[in-house]
Write an enzyme that holds these catalytic residues in place. Structure first.
Site, PDB file in Angstrom:
ATOM      1  N   GLU A  31      -9.067   4.618   6.407  1.00 44.63           N
ATOM      2  CA  GLU A  31      -8.303   4.976   7.597  1.00 44.63           C
ATOM      3  C   GLU A  31      -9.139   5.687   8.651  1.00 44.63           C
ATOM      4  OE1 GLU A  31      -5.696   3.572   7.960  1.00 44.63           O
ATOM      5  OE2 GLU A  31      -4.986   3.103   5.949  1.00 44.63           O
ATOM      6  N   ALA A  76       1.810  -0.615  11.049  1.00 42.30           N
ATOM      7  CA  ALA A  76       1.215  -1.926  10.758  1.00 42.30           C
ATOM      8  C   ALA A  76       0.526  -1.832   9.405  1.00 42.30           C
ATOM      9  CB  ALA A  76       0.220  -2.329  11.840  1.00 42.30           C
ATOM     10  N   MET A  77       0.133  -2.987   8.855  1.00 43.48           N
ATOM     11  CA  MET A  77      -0.536  -3.038   7.552  1.00 43.48           C
ATOM     12  C   MET A  77      -1.587  -4.130   7.566  1.00 43.48           C
ATOM     13  SD  MET A  77      -0.996  -1.916   4.549  1.00 43.48           S
ATOM     14  CE  MET A  77      -2.108  -2.583   3.321  1.00 43.48           C
ATOM     15  N   HIS A  88      -7.051  -1.330  15.230  1.00 46.79           N
ATOM     16  CA  HIS A  88      -7.102  -0.588  13.970  1.00 46.79           C
ATOM     17  C   HIS A  88      -7.006  -1.532  12.770  1.00 46.79           C
ATOM     18  CE1 HIS A  88      -6.244   3.136  11.556  1.00 46.79           C
ATOM     19  NE2 HIS A  88      -5.678   2.238  10.758  1.00 46.79           N
ATOM     20  N   GLU A  89      -6.026  -2.421  12.801  1.00 51.92           N
ATOM     21  CA  GLU A  89      -5.815  -3.312  11.652  1.00 51.92           C
ATOM     22  C   GLU A  89      -6.935  -4.336  11.511  1.00 51.92           C
ATOM     23  OE1 GLU A  89      -3.665  -2.248   9.685  1.00 51.92           O
ATOM     24  OE2 GLU A  89      -2.813  -0.860  11.139  1.00 51.92           O
ATOM     25  N   GLU A 121       0.840  -1.200   0.000  1.00 50.86           N
ATOM     26  CA  GLU A 121       0.000   0.000   0.000  1.00 50.86           C
ATOM     27  C   GLU A 121       0.878   1.253   0.000  1.00 50.86           C
ATOM     28  OE1 GLU A 121      -4.045   1.500   2.210  1.00 50.86           O
ATOM     29  OE2 GLU A 121      -2.389   0.852   3.487  1.00 50.86           O
TER      30      GLU A 121
END
Length: 1055
Positions: free
Chosen positions: A487, A429-430, A464-465, A295
């Site tokens: 996001e 993080a992703m 969040h992830e 990303e």
């Protein structure tokens, strides 16, 4: 390990000159050439002393009394003319005179020639004067409009490339990728082949897709009705990272085709694409690891693909690896086959339909801890020696997964969920679907060295992830201009989920603090709408990943949830997820889902577009008149030229106004109404999921660009506090009498208002003081109540606001004034500081407050704080780092120790040898807080090199170095000298580059620094100068100068 020694590393000359530890030589930057004309005996040579300006950041009129004003440019130019005049006078004797002492009259020809020369000289001077300064820079002037793309671009082989736009055509879409990769972690190269099943959506000859950095060896094409492969040529256009395959026949609408591409490439040495790293295990043996970060635009560097989020497809991935490694991808492993050459080929199940940026694969030595959750295997992976630090992450993930599945009423669609701690990873993080990747510090938790802040960080990042598995993965934005849909939602759910299942962490304090800081950024002219139509280039896409997309997006969702009620909000997003699963959407698709639940009583789309399609936020001004509350709105904008209104000064927002008063009819509940441009409207109050309807009469008038309305109360009140619990994304200004009433109420009993409201008032009044709406003295009058404050949020916000002022004064050399400011704040918080203990006792919020207060006290050497910290440090040092330290104050203890002889070196040795990322981060912050500029420079250089200290830490180190007086000029010098390396390692416009630019310049407040920063970026590429973070940096410096000019005399008198 290469030890640090002072004489080992020589600083660049300009850094030595900027060091506070160096002598201050006379510097004449504009006069490096030898003087051609000697001075007359009666002339005095001028030597400007510019070094103090360079070292201390002083303004033009802030030199010591015995030093000359800094007017070097003007005086040096004047001296040059005097020198030339002197020379001319000396040479005048060469003219022949008449016998009577007079000069002969010049001829007409001589006069004509002289006139022509003079006119020519004047013309040249005028031309130069009126040309923009950028004409003479290396890059030339930056044009407002981007250059038009060539109508017919040329491929690398000289042939015409059949597509000229950055965005791909939509004539062909991918359906399925079959990808095989063979990475070699020793040579850091890989071979690959990808077979793409395509469908033509309209007739075309050309297949345009993305590819960069690939050595393509063979491309074949096949139709669905024929099994015969036809080898075809490929055209490459590196400027847009595109390739084109001209099909051997027309692709017909609705027909399917297959494209196969064989290629090889290098494993990336940056943090993008398929990249490789090395690290040393606990036996100091070198290990290799490869992971992906696609990303937003890096999948194209790992395999040729349609690398835009709207082109969703399924993926089958095979990886060939050495036997000692583990391979992971998005889906569960289907099979492992030992090949003839001893390699192992892992094949993974076909994925769900997803965007290319969510594809992921990892190859390395790892161990895992797993747990089954209703048919989904949750696993936490780490390098073998850190597997003992994954338990907290596993427990947290299990709880959050269960919560999200229940709240969204949609089951997580995959059979496995892997979370992997990567030894070197740029992003926090992703959210790759099924294979979430993290920095070690955001996933691993060590009970012995991790503080309550560390625990909260790990919990928030996982939340969040995981939220992205629905917001972003299941439902994806159509294009990067709407990245806030990913996001913003993930950030909102991060805090919302923690509030629901980890309430003891008081995460609302962090969300409140993030909103305050985001609004400061959003108040700049260089801000941008969170949903923007002008996002095309890679730099523009990277720049959308900023705090506005994350935290402004989340703040708007919080405001909407509060206004509509939690019940309506939940049902609307469930409908949104159900209606758009596995598709790509626009912002309006979200608002349409909300409108289905408001039954046309409120047009959510119309309301929310006023927040997402324009930058900034409103300033709501409130005035009490009997039983009426007059409210009006305008844009809150920290304009560097207040006399010039911003271009969007007529902006109007539909604002959900919430308020609380001291009146008996209002104090026990919070009212919510909507301020918009309509003169009369129905407004609903939502309380505890019950809906009360009422009709409010609004009057509207226009004063300049302002919109206004009236709220009618049933009784007169002493004060009103608007924006209850700071759930609205706006700042409130009160007429003088209401500010006084609120200040009085805070002194009598602050707990009538919530801690969120108290922090909100502190934030708003200091921001308004910066705007010039209220005096700085009134802001300090408000925080005078802090003597009785016991909550973390208000104290933290007060310290943040006063620390900003302290930093400006300190960096400008106003040491005495800065000291007086610290003493004033200390008197307000002295009681709370004295109550703190050097332990980990109390609630998470209490423990975080302890960290904040003791760090403040030790940083400014108050209340014998440093002595207590040093005792703990020396005891820890004597035990060779084995003695346990209270985790919440560990950073403060390390900072004190880093300033001692031998303490810094000892901390560095422990940093290299320790296995806890939480403890290493605390040590690194202490190392970067040193007062020795040579050590600071060495630290930044080592991080850039990436061996001893990971390059992922560089932006943190630069920001930390720049915060303190010894390093604030050094950090900027380092950024300038290493800019080309920085943008090679971190993409231009990336969050890391944004952080580095802001962190190294945000405390500058002089014309000299403004000119230097501007000149530096003007001499870079046009794309660099146009970066939003660069424009923001220049604006912040100007605002700092403006703030000092407005407030310095007042502060000097008042403090």
């Amino acid at each position: 390990m290469e030890p640090f020694t002072n004489d080992r590393l020589q600083l660049p000359r300009n850094m030595i000159e900027n060091s506070m530890f160096e002598e201050e030589p006379d510097v004449v930057d504009l006069a490096k050439e030898p003087c051609l004309h000697p001075l007359e005996p009666d002339e005095v040579e001028y030597e400007p002393r510019g070094s103090r300006l360079l070292v201390r950041g002083l303004g033009e009129h802030e030199l010591d009394e015995d030093e000359e004003d800094y007017e070097s440019s003007a005086k040096l130019l004047g001296m040059s003319f005097m020198n030339r005049s002197s020379g001319l006078r000396n040479s005048a004797a060469g003219y022949r005179q008449n016998s009577d002492g007079t000069c002969p009259a010049p001829s007409a020809r001589t006069i004509g020639v002289c006139v022509c020369i003079i006119l020519l000289a004047v013309a040249i001077i005028l031309a130069i004067y009126f040309l923009p300064r950028c004409t003479f820079t290396k890059e030339g002037c930056h044009k407002n409009n981007r250059p038009t793309e060539p109508i017919q671009p040329i491929a690398t082989n000289g042939k015409l490339f059949p597509w000229a736009q950055i965005r791909l055509p939509t004539a062909v879409t991918p359906v399925r990728y079959d990808l095989t990769l063979h990475p070699n972690l020793t040579s850091m190269t890989f071979r690959g082949s990808v077979t793409i099943s395509l469908q033509a959506l309209q007739a075309t000859w050309n297949i345009i897709l993305h590819s960069t950095g690939h050595n393509i060896s063979r491309v074949t094409f096949m139709t669905a009705v024929s099994s015969q492969e036809k080898e075809v040529d490929v055209l490459e256009y590196p400027l847009h990272e595109q390739i084109a395959i001209v099909a051997p026949e027309t692709l017909l609408e609705g027909h399917n085709y297959t494209l196969k591409i064989e290629y090889s490439a290098n494993i990336s040495s940056s943090y993008y694409g398929f990249y490789g790293i090395s690290y040393r295990d606990e036996s100091n043996e070198k290990k290799y690891f490869a992971a992906t970060q696609f990303e937003p635009l890096a999948a194209r560097s790992a395999f040729p693909c349609f690398d835009e989020p709207a082109f969703k497809a399924t993926f089958v991935i095979r990886i060939k690896r050495d036997e000692q490694y583990t391979a992971l991808s998005n889906m569960p492993k289907k099979s492992s086959v030992v090949l003839e050459d001893g390699l192992v080929q892992d094949e993974f199940f076909e994925s769900v339909k997803m965007s290319t940026y969510l594809v992921a694969f990892i190859v390395g030595e790892m161990k895992n801890l797993s747990q089954d959750v209703n048919g989904t295997l949750v696993s936490i992976y780490a390098v073998p020696e850190k597997i003992g630090q994954v338990q907290h992450a596993l427990e947290t993930t299990v709880k959050l997964l269960d919560f999200y599945q229940s709240y969204f009423e949609i089951q997580y669609p995959l059979k496995k969920l892997d979370l992997v701690a990567i030894p070197d990873f740029e992003a926090g993080a992703m959210e790759n679907w099924g294979l979430l990747t993290f920095r070690e510090e955001t996933l691993l938790y060590d009970a012995n060295t991790s503080s309550v802040a560390d625990r909260k960080l790990v919990t928030k990042v996982i939340a969040h992830e995981l939220a992205h598995q629905w917001f972003g993965n299941l439902v994806t934005m159509q294009w990067w201009n709407d990245v806030w849909l990913n996001e913003g939602f993930a950030t909102f759910m991060e805090y919302f989920s923690l509030e629901k299942i980890f309430g003891e962490l008081s995460s609302y304090e962090d969300f409140l603090d993030a909103r305050f800081k985001t609004m400061k950024k959003d108040s700049l002219n260089s801000s941008h709408p969170i949903s923007s139509s002008s996002v095309e280039s890679s730099e523009q896409i990277e720049e959308m990943f900023d705090s506005l997309s994350y935290f402004k997006g989340a703040s708007l969702l919080l405001m909407l949830k509060t206004y509509l009620s939690e019940d309506i909000f939940q049902h609307a997003i469930i409908l949104y997820l159900h209606n758009h699963s596995y598709t790509s959407i626009h912002s309006d698709d979200l608002w349409d889902s909300f409108n289905e639940f408001t039954n046309k009583t409120l047009d959510v789309k119309k309301m929310m577009r006023t927040w997402t399609l324009q930058k900034g936020f409103p300033l709501v001004t409130v005035q009490r008149k009997g039983k009426q509350i007059l409210v009006q709105q305008e844009r809150f904008c920290l304009n560097v030229k207040p006399e010039i209104q911003p271009s969007d000064a007529s902006s109007l927002w539909h604002i959900p106004l919430s308020y609380i008063t001291d009146g008996k009819n209002y104090s026990k509940h919070r009212s919510v109404s909507l301020l918009d441009k309509k003169s009369e409207r129905h407004v609903f109050f939502f309380h505890r999921q019950r809906v009360y309807g009422t009709l409010l009469t609004w009057s509207r008038w226009v004063v300049g660009s302002r919109r206004a309305g009236v709220i009618n109360l049933t009784e007169e009140v002493q004060w009103i506090k608007v924006n209850t619990n700071m759930t609205g994304y706006y700042i409130v200004h009160y007429a003088d009498d209401n500010w006084e009433a609120l200040i009085k109420q805070l002194k009598i009993n602050p707990y009538v208002l919530s801690d969120k409201d108290r922090a909100n008032l502190i934030n708003n009044i200091f921001e308004l003081a910066g705007l010039g709406k209220v005096s700085l003295q009134r802001a300090f009058d408000l925080i005078d109540y802090l003597r009785n404050e016991t909550y973390t949020a208000p104290i933290s916000e007060a310290l943040f606001q006063t620390e900003l002022i302290y930093n400006l004064l300190d960096k400008l050399g106003h040491v005495d004034l800065a000291s007086r400011l610290v003493n004033k704040v200390f008197k307000l918080l002295q009681s709370q500081i004295q109550q703190q203990t050097w332990t980990d006792e109390g609630t998470p919020s209490t423990r975080e407050l302890r960290s904040v207060l003791l760090d403040f006290a030790c940083a400014h050497r108050l209340e014998n704080c440093s002595a207590a910290a040093l005792k703990l440090f020396f005891d820890w040092m004597a035990s060779n780092g084995t003695q346990s330290l209270p985790t919440d104050v560990m950073t403060t203890v390390f900072k004190a120790g880093a300033k001692t002889e031998g303490g810094w070196s000892f901390l560095l040795s422990k940093y290299v040898s320790l296995g806890s990322e939480a403890e290493k981060n605390k040590i690194l912050e202490a190392l970067a807080s040193s007062e020795d500029v040579r050590k600071l420079y060495w630290l930044m250089k080592k991080s850039l090199d990436g061996d001893l200290i990971r390059t992922q830490k560089l932006s943190f180190i630069i920001r930390t170095v720049a915060r303190h007086f010894p390093g604030h000029l050094l950090a900027w010098d380092f950024v300038k000298e290493n800019w080309s390396k920085l943008v090679q390692k971190f993409h231009l416009g990336s969050y890391t580059i944004q952080s580095i630019v802001a962190g190294s310049t945000h405390l500058f407040a002089t014309k000299a620094h403004l000119s230097e920063v501007q000149a530096f970026f003007e001499n870079q590429s046009e794309a660099t100068f146009r970066l939003r973070c660069v424009q923001e940096a220049l604006e912040v410096i100007q605002l700092n100068m403006q703030w000092v000019e407005k407030n310095l005399k007042t502060l000097t008198y008042w403090l």
